[in-house]
Design an enzyme around this catalytic site. Structure first.
Site, PDB file in Angstrom:
ATOM      1  N   THR A 144       0.871  -1.236   0.024  1.00 13.72           N
ATOM      2  CA  THR A 144       0.067   0.211   0.083  1.00 13.72           C
ATOM      3  C   THR A 144       0.963   1.319   0.089  1.00 13.72           C
ATOM      4  O   THR A 144       1.917   1.301   0.515  1.00 13.72           O
ATOM      5  CB  THR A 144      -1.141  -0.091   1.404  1.00 13.72           C
ATOM      6  OG1 THR A 144      -1.675   1.341   1.207  1.00 13.72           O
ATOM      7  CG2 THR A 144      -0.188  -0.244   2.458  1.00 13.72           C
ATOM      8  N   LYS A 185       1.839  -4.100   6.069  1.00  5.08           N
ATOM      9  CA  LYS A 185       2.475  -4.197   4.967  1.00  5.08           C
ATOM     10  C   LYS A 185       3.928  -3.799   5.130  1.00  5.08           C
ATOM     11  O   LYS A 185       4.431  -4.100   4.150  1.00  5.08           O
ATOM     12  CB  LYS A 185       1.526  -3.132   4.180  1.00  5.08           C
ATOM     13  CG  LYS A 185       0.001  -3.384   3.977  1.00  5.08           C
ATOM     14  CD  LYS A 185      -0.154  -4.531   3.223  1.00  5.08           C
ATOM     15  CE  LYS A 185      -1.635  -4.776   2.780  1.00  5.08           C
ATOM     16  NZ  LYS A 185      -1.908  -5.967   1.870  1.00  5.08           N
TER      17      LYS A 185
HETATM   18  P1  NAD Z   1     -10.697  -7.959   0.198  1.00 11.40           P
HETATM   19  O1  NAD Z   1     -11.099  -7.965   1.604  1.00 11.40           O
HETATM   20  O2  NAD Z   1     -12.041  -7.491  -0.653  1.00 11.40           O
HETATM   21  O3  NAD Z   1     -10.001  -9.127  -0.500  1.00 11.40           O
HETATM   22  C1  NAD Z   1      -9.117  -9.975   0.382  1.00 11.40           C
HETATM   23  C2  NAD Z   1      -9.502 -11.460   0.321  1.00 11.40           C
HETATM   24  O4  NAD Z   1      -8.600 -12.226   1.203  1.00 11.40           O
HETATM   25  C3  NAD Z   1     -10.878 -11.496   0.985  1.00 11.40           C
HETATM   26  O5  NAD Z   1     -11.572 -12.417   0.152  1.00 11.40           O
HETATM   27  C4  NAD Z   1     -10.441 -12.436   2.209  1.00 11.40           C
HETATM   28  O6  NAD Z   1     -11.424 -13.413   2.599  1.00 11.40           O
HETATM   29  C5  NAD Z   1      -9.225 -13.147   1.920  1.00 11.40           C
HETATM   30  N1  NAD Z   1      -8.520 -13.458   2.773  1.00 11.40           N
HETATM   31  C6  NAD Z   1      -7.861 -12.633   3.936  1.00 11.40           C
HETATM   32  N2  NAD Z   1      -7.023 -13.369   4.677  1.00 11.40           N
HETATM   33  C7  NAD Z   1      -6.831 -14.783   4.077  1.00 11.40           C
HETATM   34  C8  NAD Z   1      -6.270 -15.889   4.777  1.00 11.40           C
HETATM   35  N3  NAD Z   1      -5.781 -15.793   5.879  1.00 11.40           N
HETATM   36  N4  NAD Z   1      -6.325 -17.108   4.158  1.00 11.40           N
HETATM   37  C9  NAD Z   1      -7.023 -16.819   2.789  1.00 11.40           C
HETATM   38  N5  NAD Z   1      -7.738 -15.831   2.518  1.00 11.40           N
HETATM   39  C10 NAD Z   1      -7.755 -14.610   3.081  1.00 11.40           C
HETATM   40  O7  NAD Z   1      -9.593  -6.608  -0.189  1.00 11.40           O
HETATM   41  P2  NAD Z   1      -9.401  -5.975  -1.370  1.00 11.40           P
HETATM   42  O8  NAD Z   1      -9.949  -4.598  -1.079  1.00 11.40           O
HETATM   43  O9  NAD Z   1      -9.760  -6.832  -2.620  1.00 11.40           O
HETATM   44  O10 NAD Z   1      -7.810  -5.965  -1.438  1.00 11.40           O
HETATM   45  C11 NAD Z   1      -6.985  -6.888  -1.665  1.00 11.40           C
HETATM   46  C12 NAD Z   1      -5.436  -6.612  -1.324  1.00 11.40           C
HETATM   47  O11 NAD Z   1      -5.298  -5.169  -1.714  1.00 11.40           O
HETATM   48  C13 NAD Z   1      -5.268  -6.335   0.168  1.00 11.40           C
HETATM   49  O12 NAD Z   1      -3.971  -6.878   0.432  1.00 11.40           O
HETATM   50  C14 NAD Z   1      -5.302  -4.722   0.616  1.00 11.40           C
HETATM   51  O13 NAD Z   1      -4.601  -4.419   1.537  1.00 11.40           O
HETATM   52  C15 NAD Z   1      -4.557  -4.488  -0.662  1.00 11.40           C
HETATM   53  N6  NAD Z   1      -4.839  -2.904  -1.189  1.00 11.40           N
HETATM   54  C16 NAD Z   1      -5.957  -2.707  -1.468  1.00 11.40           C
HETATM   55  C17 NAD Z   1      -6.561  -1.386  -1.676  1.00 11.40           C
HETATM   56  C18 NAD Z   1      -8.114  -1.040  -2.048  1.00 11.40           C
HETATM   57  O14 NAD Z   1      -8.634   0.229  -2.017  1.00 11.40           O
HETATM   58  N7  NAD Z   1      -9.057  -2.038  -2.001  1.00 11.40           N
HETATM   59  C19 NAD Z   1      -5.472  -0.494  -2.034  1.00 11.40           C
HETATM   60  C20 NAD Z   1      -4.328  -0.692  -1.671  1.00 11.40           C
HETATM   61  C21 NAD Z   1      -4.120  -2.220  -1.380  1.00 11.40           C
HETATM   62  N1  USQ Z   2     -11.249   9.400   4.540  1.00  6.86           N
HETATM   63  C1  USQ Z   2     -12.368  10.584   4.868  1.00  6.86           C
HETATM   64  N2  USQ Z   2     -13.622  10.384   4.997  1.00  6.86           N
HETATM   65  C2  USQ Z   2     -14.002   8.896   4.864  1.00  6.86           C
HETATM   66  C3  USQ Z   2     -13.122   7.841   4.707  1.00  6.86           C
HETATM   67  C4  USQ Z   2     -11.827   8.353   4.607  1.00  6.86           C
HETATM   68  O1  USQ Z   2     -11.921  11.716   5.131  1.00  6.86           O
HETATM   69  O2  USQ Z   2     -15.142   8.626   4.901  1.00  6.86           O
HETATM   70  C5  USQ Z   2     -10.001   9.903   4.562  1.00  6.86           C
HETATM   71  C6  USQ Z   2      -9.279   9.108   5.541  1.00  6.86           C
HETATM   72  O3  USQ Z   2      -9.142   9.974   6.808  1.00  6.86           O
HETATM   73  C7  USQ Z   2      -7.769   9.022   4.993  1.00  6.86           C
HETATM   74  C8  USQ Z   2      -8.434   8.993   3.325  1.00  6.86           C
HETATM   75  O4  USQ Z   2      -9.678   9.274   3.311  1.00  6.86           O
HETATM   76  O5  USQ Z   2      -6.962  10.187   5.098  1.00  6.86           O
HETATM   77  C9  USQ Z   2      -8.049   7.704   2.683  1.00  6.86           C
HETATM   78  O6  USQ Z   2      -8.905   6.811   3.608  1.00  6.86           O
HETATM   79  P1  USQ Z   2      -9.392   5.334   2.932  1.00  6.86           P
HETATM   80  O7  USQ Z   2     -10.601   4.821   3.851  1.00  6.86           O
HETATM   81  O8  USQ Z   2     -10.115   5.486   1.775  1.00  6.86           O
HETATM   82  O9  USQ Z   2      -8.148   4.509   2.844  1.00  6.86           O
HETATM   83  P2  USQ Z   2      -7.247   3.552   3.693  1.00  6.86           P
HETATM   84  O10 USQ Z   2      -7.778   3.603   5.183  1.00  6.86           O
HETATM   85  O11 USQ Z   2      -5.757   4.266   3.660  1.00  6.86           O
HETATM   86  O12 USQ Z   2      -7.156   2.439   3.296  1.00  6.86           O
HETATM   87  C10 USQ Z   2      -7.375   1.957   1.868  1.00  6.86           C
HETATM   88  C11 USQ Z   2      -7.731   0.373   1.634  1.00  6.86           C
HETATM   89  C12 USQ Z   2      -6.511  -0.274   2.196  1.00  6.86           C
HETATM   90  C13 USQ Z   2      -5.114   0.365   1.250  1.00  6.86           C
HETATM   91  C14 USQ Z   2      -5.225   2.030   1.482  1.00  6.86           C
HETATM   92  C15 USQ Z   2      -4.170   2.639   0.277  1.00  6.86           C
HETATM   93  O13 USQ Z   2      -8.919   0.106   2.738  1.00  6.86           O
HETATM   94  O14 USQ Z   2      -6.377  -1.639   1.749  1.00  6.86           O
HETATM   95  O15 USQ Z   2      -3.835   0.129   1.704  1.00  6.86           O
HETATM   96  O16 USQ Z   2      -6.507   2.417   0.939  1.00  6.86           O
HETATM   97  S1  USQ Z   2      -3.486   4.072   0.822  1.00  6.86           S
HETATM   98  O17 USQ Z   2      -4.603   5.087   1.343  1.00  6.86           O
HETATM   99  O18 USQ Z   2      -2.880   4.573  -0.321  1.00  6.86           O
HETATM  100  O19 USQ Z   2      -2.547   3.528   1.927  1.00  6.86           O
END
Ligand code: NAD
Ligand code: USQ
Length: 400
Positions: A144, A185
């Site tokens: 992330t 992470k």
């Molecule tokens: P998500 O929760 O929808 O998907 C993760 C999946 O992994 C889920 O289906 C969950 O059941 C499975 N999982 C978790 N732990 C497990 C385990 N121990 N064994 C088997 N399965 C397991 O999340 P997402 O939004 O799709 O994110 C996927 C990845 O990308 C995460 O690692 C997240 O940190 C990263 N990420 C997401 C975002 C975002 O904005 N969605 C941004 C940056 C990074």
């Molecule tokens: N925020 C608001 N209002 C809301 C929700 C969030 O102002 O209702 C703000 C938060 O305070 C933060 C920013 O928006 O400053 C981003 O928050 P977010 O909830 O969209 O994102 P974050 O908690 O950082 O996590 C999400 C994903 C995570 C991923 C990350 C990427 O859930 O899996 O790692 O985005 S990053 O933000 O670049 O670290």
């Protein structure tokens, strides 16, 4: 290519599995449904009515004639995941299989420990299994952008050249994450870097920004193929939450001053970036790092984009400042590099081109499923502050 998608029942994992399967790769997914269980625990749910993984895999076969294999189990279970990797012999492992939520990791000690055990130990198992059973495979690990935090200098892609007391070196850029989730992470990145160094593994750490969007060409083939879309305080991310709030008539939840700036990308670009990464594997021995984001917005910018887009289809939107439940810089410098994926061919999708058609209209389609009381934040980074959360002030143009 044989591609193993860890976390293949999740938001990004299911979309990725269909994407690669549609391009005739041999795809298998691993999941233990932890995400579905966490929703049950919190009393929340995805906006999109997703089918079970089994039903989605069957629907995929019916619609496309293509097969996605499933391994149901926990990545934390060494015997399970090492056998999957030994049997499937992946050429690429796309690792999404972690708990992705900053708020969920801040609920209490039990949730912080669960997120650490799940993410850090799960990834350690994957690294050991690769070492023992698939040493040539390429690990594509979703990290992330939040690993870096918000330093008052530019952010490079993983490493930077330092000169200190007359000597130079290229070192990992310092990490200053903002939640126990984001810290997992960082721990993963350190473990992957170490495993590459000692065992000569290949890995790319994708430091991804915040993802938004519902649709992909594959999910649009049939509504049984939809991926999840979350908007609650634990699992919803900023833009996705704001679109649901707009449609539900809830003032958009800007935390604090609303100047927190992050990198954002459409789910279509997550797929594109993972594809580009898989087709350009690194040499063994050093963990490669890409910063994976497309456009930079403050949360106030985002809210204003959502307001303009929603109002263009007749939805009246209010924006409000809420007491910030997080401990984070609300006004800060933010200038991370993101050239590597562009140099390899990334053609980005921009927010304003997709917001109405691909996101807001879909949210309207599932409006009746919105659980409105799961939106306002109740999880606070510091215990005690939650008593004060009532402070909400409406945003005024030029007034804040
Ligand atoms: P998500 O929760 O929808 O998907 C993760 C999946 O992994 C889920 O289906 C969950 O059941 C499975 N999982 C978790 N732990 C497990 C385990 N121990 N064994 C088997 N399965 C397991 O999340 P997402 O939004 O799709 O994110 C996927 C990845 O990308 C995460 O690692 C997240 O940190 C990263 N990420 C997401 C975002 C975002 O904005 N969605 C941004 C940056 C990074
Ligand atoms: N925020 C608001 N209002 C809301 C929700 C969030 O102002 O209702 C703000 C938060 O305070 C933060 C920013 O928006 O400053 C981003 O928050 P977010 O909830 O969209 O994102 P974050 O908690 O950082 O996590 C999400 C994903 C995570 C991923 C990350 C990427 O859930 O899996 O790692 O985005 S990053 O933000 O670049 O670290």
């Amino acid at each position: 290519m044989r591609i193993l998608v860890l976390g293949g029942d999740g938001y990004l994992g299911w979309a990725t599995a269909m994407y690669f399967s549609n391009r005739d790769h041999e795809v298998a997914v691993v999941d233990n449904f932890k995400r579905r269980l966490m929703h049950a625990e919190r009393g929340t749910d995805t906006l999109t009515p997703i089918a079970s993984l089994h039903k989605r895999v069957d629907a995929w076969q019916e619609v496309t004639g293509k097969q996605i294999d499933m391994f149901i189990g926990d990545i934390k279970d060494w015997f399970f995941i090492s056998k999957v990797i030994q049997d499937f012999q992946p050429e690429a492992i796309v690792h999404y299989g972690e708990i992705p939520s900053a708020p969920y990791s801040m609920i209490d000690v039990h949730h912080a420990v669960d997120v650490h055990e799940n993410n850090v130990n799960g990834t350690l198992n994957v690294l050991w299994a690769m070492h023992q059973f698939a040493p040539e495979a390429h690990l594509i690990k979703l990290g992330t952008m939040g690993e870096y935090g918000t330093p008052n200098v530019d952010i490079p892609e993983g490493y930077f050249e330092v000169e200190f007391r007359g000597r130079k070196d290229v070192l990992p850029f310092p990490k200053q994450p903002g939640s126990f989730y984001h810290l997992t992470k960082v721990h993963d990145s350190n473990n992957i870097m170490f495993a590459c160094k000692i065992w000569g593994l290949r890995a790319t750490d994708l430091n991804q920004g915040v993802v938004y969007g519902i649709e992909t060409p594959e999910s649009n083939l049939d509504d049984r193929l939809l991926t999840r879309f979350d908007y609650d305080e634990s699992f919803g991310t900023a833009l996705n939450r704001f679109c649901v709030q707009a449609v539900a008539g809830i003032p958009i939840t800007l935390f604090g001053k609303g100047q927190q700036t992050r990198g954002y990308l459409n789910i279509l670009d997550t797929l594109q970036c993972v594809d580009i990464t898989a087709h350009n594997p690194p040499a063994p021995g050093k963990m490669r790092v890409f910063n994976q984001w497309v456009e930079r917005f403050s949360v106030l910018d985002l809210a204003q984009h959502v307001k303009v887009a929603a109002e263009s289809v007749g939805i009246d939107v209010k924006i409000a400042h809420y007491e910030n439940p997080r401990v984070e810089a609300e006004v800060h410098y933010y200038n991370p590099d993101h050239n590597e994926l562009y140099d390899l061919g990334l053609k980005p999708h921009l927010l304003d081109d997709s917001l109405v058609e691909q996101v807001i209209n879909r949210v309207v389609q599932y409006k009746d499923r919105i659980v409105t009381d799961s939106i306002v934040p109740r999880i606070y980074w510091k215990k005690g502050d939650s008593d004060e959360y009532v402070a909400i002030t409406e945003y005024e143009e030029n007034g804040q």
